[in-house]
Design a protein around this motif. Structure first.
Motif, PDB file in Angstrom:
ATOM      1  N   CYS A   1      14.082  27.635  58.587  1.00  0.00           N
ATOM      2  CA  CYS A   1      12.899  27.485  57.789  1.00  0.00           C
ATOM      3  C   CYS A   1      13.465  26.625  56.530  1.00  0.00           C
ATOM      4  O   CYS A   1      12.685  25.914  55.978  1.00  0.00           O
ATOM      5  CB  CYS A   1      12.214  28.850  56.934  1.00  0.00           C
ATOM      6  SG  CYS A   1      11.245  29.339  58.168  1.00  0.00           S
ATOM      7  N   LEU A   2      14.814  27.053  56.355  1.00  0.00           N
ATOM      8  CA  LEU A   2      15.424  26.205  55.145  1.00  0.00           C
ATOM      9  C   LEU A   2      15.858  24.943  55.603  1.00  0.00           C
ATOM     10  O   LEU A   2      16.571  24.112  54.767  1.00  0.00           O
ATOM     11  CB  LEU A   2      16.634  27.183  54.722  1.00  0.00           C
ATOM     12  CG  LEU A   2      16.424  28.481  54.051  1.00  0.00           C
ATOM     13  CD1 LEU A   2      17.520  29.212  53.524  1.00  0.00           C
ATOM     14  CD2 LEU A   2      15.021  28.488  53.010  1.00  0.00           C
TER      15      LEU A   2
ATOM     16  N   ILE B   1      12.217  21.644  50.933  1.00  0.00           N
ATOM     17  CA  ILE B   1      11.517  22.024  52.239  1.00  0.00           C
ATOM     18  C   ILE B   1      10.134  21.898  52.163  1.00  0.00           C
ATOM     19  O   ILE B   1       9.767  21.972  50.704  1.00  0.00           O
ATOM     20  CB  ILE B   1      12.256  23.474  52.826  1.00  0.00           C
ATOM     21  CG1 ILE B   1      11.753  24.460  51.517  1.00  0.00           C
ATOM     22  CG2 ILE B   1      13.697  23.440  53.143  1.00  0.00           C
ATOM     23  CD1 ILE B   1      12.000  25.794  52.115  1.00  0.00           C
TER      24      ILE B   1
ATOM     25  N   SER C   1       8.475  24.543  57.170  1.00  0.00           N
ATOM     26  CA  SER C   1       8.959  25.609  56.632  1.00  0.00           C
ATOM     27  C   SER C   1       7.765  26.782  56.477  1.00  0.00           C
ATOM     28  O   SER C   1       8.282  27.799  57.127  1.00  0.00           O
ATOM     29  CB  SER C   1       9.785  25.443  55.371  1.00  0.00           C
ATOM     30  OG  SER C   1      10.652  24.403  55.480  1.00  0.00           O
TER      31      SER C   1
ATOM     32  N   ILE D   1      11.318  31.798  50.976  1.00  0.00           N
ATOM     33  CA  ILE D   1      10.971  30.765  51.587  1.00  0.00           C
ATOM     34  C   ILE D   1      10.152  29.663  50.508  1.00  0.00           C
ATOM     35  O   ILE D   1      10.276  28.668  50.147  1.00  0.00           O
ATOM     36  CB  ILE D   1      10.653  30.605  52.865  1.00  0.00           C
ATOM     37  CG1 ILE D   1      11.610  31.085  53.965  1.00  0.00           C
ATOM     38  CG2 ILE D   1      10.182  29.152  53.366  1.00  0.00           C
ATOM     39  CD1 ILE D   1      11.108  31.510  54.917  1.00  0.00           C
TER      40      ILE D   1
END
Length: 570
Positions: A123-124, A348, A352, A373
């Motif tokens: 996700c990062l 992001i 993400s 996130i």
């Protein structure tokens, strides 16, 4: 309040707050989507005051994901990717790997299981297409070599994330998550993966063999009717129907279906019209998507886990940037390119959020991970515009204080010098072509056909390598640097032809050229009439631009045709 107006309330409040905070973000020179996320946070159940219907928001977010992926598919250009494939493909894969490993390392230090750490790291690792295109567009870098490398890099990232979205449900049980089929055998994971891959392959084959022909044919048929709303409806119906069909028939994600729908529409003759007429609708659903993502965010994490958030932001802004810059410099691109690509990837966004939502549904991520996130996205997107602004001063600071930086840019680079095989007699009275875009390519082709000597100065290393493979004299580098023009032997050239570029860069190139060769003649290509008039006012050389030349050529043809008709009449 009756439940049958919940959707209207959500849209009214969501759009209203998105407008207010999007406007404030724009005034602060931040991407408007920062404002959309804040609007979602305000109507979130996690904040006091008005609360939107989360279940409705999630359904609208699904539509938002579909239209976002449809837009990504329509922006996907295999041609642009192939132009920078030697740096974008390995660079993006290595950068994703580095960012994912950093995410895994940090989250496992927090005591998370490996499966959660892997999804968190992924996700990062992926930057936002929406943020990148907006930032490059605002800086006028989309058509530049640096912009093409950044976009090509992100296209590879997008493709990697599409593959992750496809495979993650199949391997979730191996990572400690839920099984994708609760009624099936828990041990048949490899069979599940094989079936998933076969289904995806079947869908891709169907789209490339049948969809690629059928959808453009439908669009052409509807376009002939002359109805704008029917054409727009056709494109929207294609996006939604293919996305749902991919899920219902092939068992693949609706996001993947929408992505391929966009790719197929892009292949048609009506792709520009389709993109233009569906843009408002895609943007509306994108806004709803970001608002709904904001509704999932719990601001309490800012107080409860400040060090965790700091670590996440450090990975996104510092870790990804340094990794990308190191890779670009390793491929012998200049410092400016490294800084631009590094700034482009230091955020992001939508992928993400999509991946985090999938991770939660598979039991691989917690709401705490999702909040980290979301916080990382908010801070990194907010900082991103400042990173682009800092490129020029940082570059000057590095160059002013570090001889190593200057060496890194061009040290012992064979492409920065003409090959020894180029005859010295060839480097007399030649034409120096600055830039090898569409205009430069056509001019060079005509010159070579007429046996006129030409040397190309081009920033894109892959283009220079291809030119040398064809035995065309070419040197790699930024033409505003004297060393590049010296390598092109500008001091002995008859003409210098400059492709469309920034006015300041044109002045630098002309000044250097005149210093090295006072007798040289300068030809300039302008993008439009206004730019042509500015250059003519500065009196730096002979200026040409496309529409003017087209008008001259057409006028000459018409006059010639009329004269021939008169002579025939007499």
């Amino acid at each position: 309040m009756p439940h049958d107006v919940d959707l209207i309330i959500l849209l009214a409040i969501g759009f209203g707050l998105a407008l207010v905070f999007g406007y404030l973000a724009a005034r602060l020179r931040l991407p408007p989507l920062v404002g959309y996320l804040i609007a979602g946070i305000i109507i979130s159940p996690n904040t006091p005051g008005m609360v939107g219907d989360v279940s409705l928001a999630n359904q609208l977010a699904e539509l938002g994901v579909m239209f976002l992926m449809f837009g990504v598919g329509m922006h996907f250009s295999l041609k642009d990717l192939l132009e920078v494939k030697r740096i974008a493909l390995p660079g993006a894969i290595l950068q994703i790997t580095v960012a994912t490993l950093l995410g895994i390392t940090v989250s496992m230090l927090w005591g998370w299981p490996f499966g959660s750490a892997l999804v968190f790291g992924l996700c990062l690792s992926c930057a936002s297409t929406v943020v990148l295109l907006k930032a490059l567009g605002d800086k006028g870098l989309l058509s530049s070599v640096n912009g093409k490398i950044a976009v090509g890099w992100l296209l590879v990232e997008d493709l990697m994330m599409v593959i992750v979205l496809v495979l993650l449900p199949a391997i979730s049980v191996l990572l400690g998550g839920k099984h994708i089929d609760t009624h099936g055998p828990q041990h048949a994971i490899w069979l599940t993966i094989l079936i998933t891959l076969l289904k995806v392959s079947g869908f891709i084959a169907f789209m490339l063999i049948i969809g690629k022909r059928l959808i453009p044919a439908i669009m052409q048929f509807v376009a002939r009717l002359g109805s704008r709303e029917l054409f727009t409806l056709t494109v929207v119906a294609c996006a939604v129907s293919i996305a749902y069909g991919a899920y219902a028939v092939f068992g693949v994600s609706m996001a993947l279906g929408a992505f391929f729908a966009g790719m197929v529409v892009k292949e048609s003759d009506f792709c520009h019209r389709a993109e233009e007429e569906t843009l408002p609708l895609r943007e509306i659903f994108a806004i709803l998507f970001f608002v709904s993502v904001g509704m999932l965010f719990d601001p309490h994490i800012l107080i409860e886990k400040p060090l965790h958030i700091l670590a996440v932001v450090a990975i996104i802004v510092a870790g990804k940037t340094i990794a990308a810059m190191a890779l670009v410099l390793f491929f012998r691109y200049p410092l400016n390119t490294a800084l631009t690509v590094g700034a482009s990837l230091a955020q992001i966004g939508e992928f993400s959020f999509i991946l985090a939502a999938l991770g939660i549904s598979l039991g691989l991520l917690t709401t705490e991970a999702q909040n980290l996130i979301l916080a990382g996205a908010l801070f990194s997107i907010t900082l991103n515009s400042f990173m682009f602004t800092a490129i020029e001063p940082v570059q000057q600071w590095i160059r002013g204080r570090s001889s190593l930086a200057r060496l890194l840019e061009r040290s012992s680079d064979p492409l920065a010098m003409l090959p020894d095989a180029v005859d010295q007699n060839y480097l007399r009275d030649q034409v120096v072509m600055i830039g090898y875009g569409e205009v430069g390519r056509r001019i060079t082709q005509k010159l070579i056909e007429q046996h006129i000597k030409v040397v190309i100065a081009e920033e894109n290393r892959e283009i220079v390598e291809d030119l040398r493979d064809k035995d065309i004299a070419a040197v790699c580098g930024v033409a505003t640097e004297p060393s590049v023009l010296i390598q092109a032997h500008i001091q002995h050239a008859r003409l210098v032809v400059i492709s469309p570029m920034d006015i300041l860069d044109i002045h630098r190139i002309v000044d250097i050229s005149k210093q090295l060769n006072p007798a040289i003649e300068v030809l300039l290509c302008a993008e439009n009439k206004e730019e042509a008039e500015v250059i003519r006012t500065d009196d730096v050389g002979q200026v040409f631009y496309a529409k003017e030349q087209m008008a001259i050529n057409m006028s000459q043809y018409i006059l010639k045709h009329i004269d021939a008709a008169h002579q025939k009449g007499h």
